[in-house]
Design a protein around this motif. Structure first.
Motif, PDB file in Angstrom:
ATOM      1  N   MET A   1      80.761  28.712  23.848  1.00 56.53           N
ATOM      2  CA  MET A   1      81.661  29.562  23.072  1.00 56.53           C
ATOM      3  C   MET A   1      81.402  31.048  23.354  1.00 56.53           C
ATOM      4  N   ARG A   2      80.161  31.385  23.656  1.00 60.47           N
ATOM      5  CA  ARG A   2      79.840  32.788  23.915  1.00 60.47           C
ATOM      6  C   ARG A   2      80.548  33.266  25.177  1.00 60.47           C
ATOM      7  N   ASP A   3      80.524  32.450  26.232  1.00 65.05           N
ATOM      8  CA  ASP A   3      81.224  32.812  27.460  1.00 65.05           C
ATOM      9  C   ASP A   3      82.728  32.856  27.246  1.00 65.05           C
ATOM     10  N   LEU A   4      83.241  31.927  26.441  1.00 67.04           N
ATOM     11  CA  LEU A   4      84.675  31.900  26.165  1.00 67.04           C
ATOM     12  C   LEU A   4      85.105  33.209  25.498  1.00 67.04           C
ATOM     13  N   ALA A   5      84.349  33.623  24.496  1.00 72.33           N
ATOM     14  CA  ALA A   5      84.645  34.887  23.819  1.00 72.33           C
ATOM     15  C   ALA A   5      84.408  36.078  24.744  1.00 72.33           C
ATOM     16  N   ALA A 167      98.014  20.965  28.103  1.00 73.84           N
ATOM     17  CA  ALA A 167      96.813  21.767  27.839  1.00 73.84           C
ATOM     18  C   ALA A 167      95.972  21.928  29.103  1.00 73.84           C
ATOM     19  N   ILE A 168      95.833  20.835  29.858  1.00 75.20           N
ATOM     20  CA  ILE A 168      95.102  20.914  31.135  1.00 75.20           C
ATOM     21  C   ILE A 168      95.830  21.845  32.091  1.00 75.20           C
ATOM     22  N   GLY A 169      97.153  21.782  32.078  1.00 77.61           N
ATOM     23  CA  GLY A 169      97.936  22.657  32.941  1.00 77.61           C
ATOM     24  C   GLY A 169      97.685  24.128  32.650  1.00 77.61           C
ATOM     25  N   PHE A 170      97.577  24.487  31.375  1.00 72.48           N
ATOM     26  CA  PHE A 170      97.289  25.873  31.023  1.00 72.48           C
ATOM     27  C   PHE A 170      95.896  26.274  31.490  1.00 72.48           C
ATOM     28  N   CYS A 171      94.939  25.361  31.403  1.00 72.07           N
ATOM     29  CA  CYS A 171      93.581  25.662  31.867  1.00 72.07           C
ATOM     30  C   CYS A 171      93.550  25.869  33.378  1.00 72.07           C
ATOM     31  N   VAL A 172      94.260  25.013  34.116  1.00 67.79           N
ATOM     32  CA  VAL A 172      94.320  25.163  35.572  1.00 67.79           C
ATOM     33  C   VAL A 172      94.991  26.485  35.931  1.00 67.79           C
ATOM     34  N   SER A 173      96.085  26.790  35.231  1.00 67.29           N
ATOM     35  CA  SER A 173      96.784  28.051  35.485  1.00 67.29           C
ATOM     36  C   SER A 173      95.869  29.239  35.195  1.00 67.29           C
ATOM     37  N   GLY A 174      95.132  29.180  34.083  1.00 73.40           N
ATOM     38  CA  GLY A 174      94.251  30.276  33.724  1.00 73.40           C
ATOM     39  C   GLY A 174      93.140  30.486  34.741  1.00 73.40           C
ATOM     40  N   PHE A 175      92.598  29.389  35.278  1.00 74.67           N
ATOM     41  CA  PHE A 175      91.522  29.507  36.267  1.00 74.67           C
ATOM     42  C   PHE A 175      92.020  30.202  37.529  1.00 74.67           C
ATOM     43  N   LEU A 199      81.685  31.138  42.439  1.00 77.77           N
ATOM     44  CA  LEU A 199      81.239  32.078  41.416  1.00 77.77           C
ATOM     45  C   LEU A 199      81.971  31.838  40.098  1.00 77.77           C
ATOM     46  N   LEU A 200      83.275  31.600  40.174  1.00 80.44           N
ATOM     47  CA  LEU A 200      84.063  31.383  38.962  1.00 80.44           C
ATOM     48  C   LEU A 200      83.751  30.028  38.328  1.00 80.44           C
ATOM     49  N   ARG A 201      83.516  29.021  39.134  1.00 79.74           N
ATOM     50  CA  ARG A 201      83.171  27.699  38.575  1.00 79.74           C
ATOM     51  C   ARG A 201      81.844  27.752  37.829  1.00 79.74           C
ATOM     52  N   GLY A 202      80.950  28.632  38.269  1.00 80.50           N
ATOM     53  CA  GLY A 202      79.653  28.742  37.606  1.00 80.50           C
ATOM     54  C   GLY A 202      79.749  29.259  36.180  1.00 80.50           C
ATOM     55  N   ARG A 203      80.819  29.993  35.853  1.00 80.25           N
ATOM     56  CA  ARG A 203      81.037  30.501  34.490  1.00 80.25           C
ATOM     57  C   ARG A 203      82.449  30.120  34.058  1.00 80.25           C
ATOM     58  N   ARG A 204      82.732  28.821  34.097  1.00 76.20           N
ATOM     59  CA  ARG A 204      84.097  28.333  33.868  1.00 76.20           C
ATOM     60  C   ARG A 204      84.618  28.729  32.484  1.00 76.20           C
ATOM     61  N   GLY A 209      88.379  31.781  29.147  1.00 76.35           N
ATOM     62  CA  GLY A 209      88.567  32.721  28.059  1.00 76.35           C
ATOM     63  C   GLY A 209      89.347  33.949  28.483  1.00 76.35           C
ATOM     64  N   PHE A 210      89.250  34.290  29.760  1.00 75.71           N
ATOM     65  CA  PHE A 210      90.007  35.417  30.302  1.00 75.71           C
ATOM     66  C   PHE A 210      91.420  34.988  30.716  1.00 75.71           C
ATOM     67  N   GLY A 211      91.528  33.848  31.401  1.00 78.72           N
ATOM     68  CA  GLY A 211      92.787  33.486  32.047  1.00 78.72           C
ATOM     69  C   GLY A 211      93.793  32.790  31.161  1.00 78.72           C
ATOM     70  N   VAL A 212      93.350  31.889  30.281  1.00 81.96           N
ATOM     71  CA  VAL A 212      94.307  31.112  29.481  1.00 81.96           C
ATOM     72  C   VAL A 212      95.124  31.999  28.540  1.00 81.96           C
ATOM     73  N   PRO A 213      94.496  32.929  27.781  1.00 81.07           N
ATOM     74  CA  PRO A 213      95.331  33.823  26.959  1.00 81.07           C
ATOM     75  C   PRO A 213      96.308  34.640  27.792  1.00 81.07           C
ATOM     76  N   LEU A 214      95.890  34.998  29.002  1.00 81.62           N
ATOM     77  CA  LEU A 214      96.773  35.768  29.877  1.00 81.62           C
ATOM     78  C   LEU A 214      97.957  34.926  30.335  1.00 81.62           C
ATOM     79  N   VAL A 215      97.720  33.654  30.639  1.00 84.39           N
ATOM     80  CA  VAL A 215      98.817  32.758  31.014  1.00 84.39           C
ATOM     81  C   VAL A 215      99.826  32.641  29.877  1.00 84.39           C
ATOM     82  N   LEU A 216      99.330  32.454  28.658  1.00 80.28           N
ATOM     83  CA  LEU A 216     100.221  32.349  27.501  1.00 80.28           C
ATOM     84  C   LEU A 216     101.015  33.638  27.305  1.00 80.28           C
ATOM     85  N   ALA A 217     100.360  34.776  27.514  1.00 77.37           N
ATOM     86  CA  ALA A 217     101.061  36.054  27.368  1.00 77.37           C
ATOM     87  C   ALA A 217     102.105  36.242  28.465  1.00 77.37           C
ATOM     88  N   PHE A 218     101.800  35.771  29.683  1.00 74.67           N
ATOM     89  CA  PHE A 218     102.720  35.931  30.800  1.00 74.67           C
ATOM     90  C   PHE A 218     103.999  35.119  30.624  1.00 74.67           C
TER      91      PHE A 218
END
Length: 307
Positions: A1-5, A167-175, A199-204, A209-218
């Motif tokens: 949760m800390r990384d997500l936030a 939901a999985i689709g949004f996660c894939v899009s966010g990544f 590098l990104l997979r190491g802190r998925r 937490g960065f990409g999914v809210p951005l996908v929803l906003a887009f």
């Protein structure tokens, strides 16, 4: 949760940085507006032609009675449009970054300077950078299409296809959206695509937490255009944390602090000179002169140590 936030925090920090530096926001709108016009035309065309596409793809259902024919083709039409929207969200960033490559790279460098004092540079020509960016974007797009086809097929599963799969689709899009945005800063650091993905997979969690809210906003019209400059700034800040650059800088500053012993180059500290730069006075050595005359030595003798 800390990384997500933490990922969401970097997204907000990037937006704040851009709004504090308003001229970067103004210039950053131009590439996004141009890309928005192109994608709006493509999605409108897909909306008008999706039903014809599904009718062409399902000739076996021509003789089905109502309401099954309408339900099948209506469901497939919706899936086709969702797939197109899914691809548009991912590729919108890549196309916008490609159109505004010089601007977004300068923005990323400025973010690095504002928080770290220095900005890595790739040293490549603009043409070379555009070629690398386009090549990597195509590779990412291929991965996105493969995931999209898989998720499209899984969408036919009852209940799961209408709940878990989106939901999985949004996660894939966010990544992959985050990958495109962090590529601006990582390409300047000469990090290849496969290393960027690792590098990104190491802190998925942070990436999501960065990409999914951005996908929803887009998904909201025009929002992507206004958020793009801040998204690039936030991605640069996140890259610094992912690579531990801020920690290294903090450690380096501590090593040269007031409590440091000796010079910064590690050499031993020399003895302090005397007053006005002259060496401190030394007492004469007792071994450099003749012995003094005394009752035991009626005459001076040569000191054997004085050579």
């Amino acid at each position: 949760m800390r990384d997500l936030a933490g990922g969401f925090g970097h997204l907000l920090a990037g937006q704040r940085w851009v709004f504090r530096n308003g001229r970067w926001l103004g210039f950053g709108l131009l590439p996004g507006l141009l890309a928005l016009v192109l994608y709006a035309g493509a999605l409108i065309g897909l909306g008008y032609g999706a039903d014809d596409l599904t009718a062409w793809a399902t000739p076996f259902a021509d003789d089905w009675s109502a309401p099954w024919l309408g339900l099948l083709r209506g469901f497939l039409t919706a899936l086709v449009f969702c797939l197109g929207l899914f691809v548009a969200v991912i590729t919108f960033t890549a196309v916008t970054l490609l159109i505004g490559q010089p601007f977004y790279e300068s923005l990323s460098e400025q973010v690095d300077r504002s928080v770290g004092g220095e900005a890595p540079e790739s040293g490549l020509s603009l043409a070379r950078e555009l070629w690398i960016s386009a090549r990597d974007s195509v590779k990412v797009l291929v991965r996105v299409l493969l995931y999209g086809i898989l998720l499209f097929a899984l969408g036919f599963i009852p209940v799961v296809g209408q709940t878990v799969i989106p939901a999985i689709g949004f996660c894939v899009s966010g990544f992959f959206l985050t990958e495109e945005l962090t590529a601006v800063a990582l390409q300047r650091r000469e990090v290849e695509l496969k290393d960027r993905l690792a590098l990104l997979r190491g802190r998925r969690a942070m990436v999501l937490g960065f990409g999914v809210p951005l996908v929803l906003a887009f998904l909201v019209p025009l929002v992507a255009v206004f958020l793009m400059p801040g998204a690039v700034a936030g991605a640069t800040l996140m890259v610094r944390e992912l690579r531990g650059e801020d920690e290294e800088r903090a450690g380096g500053d501590g090593a040269d602090g007031d409590g440091a012993e000796g010079p910064a180059d590690g050499t031993a500290r020399q003895e302090r000179p005397g007053h006005h730069g002259h060496p401190a006075p030394q007492q004469p050595s007792p071994y450099t002169g003749p012995y003094a005359a005394g009752p035991r030595y009626p005459a001076p003798q040569q000191n054997p140590y004085a050579q």
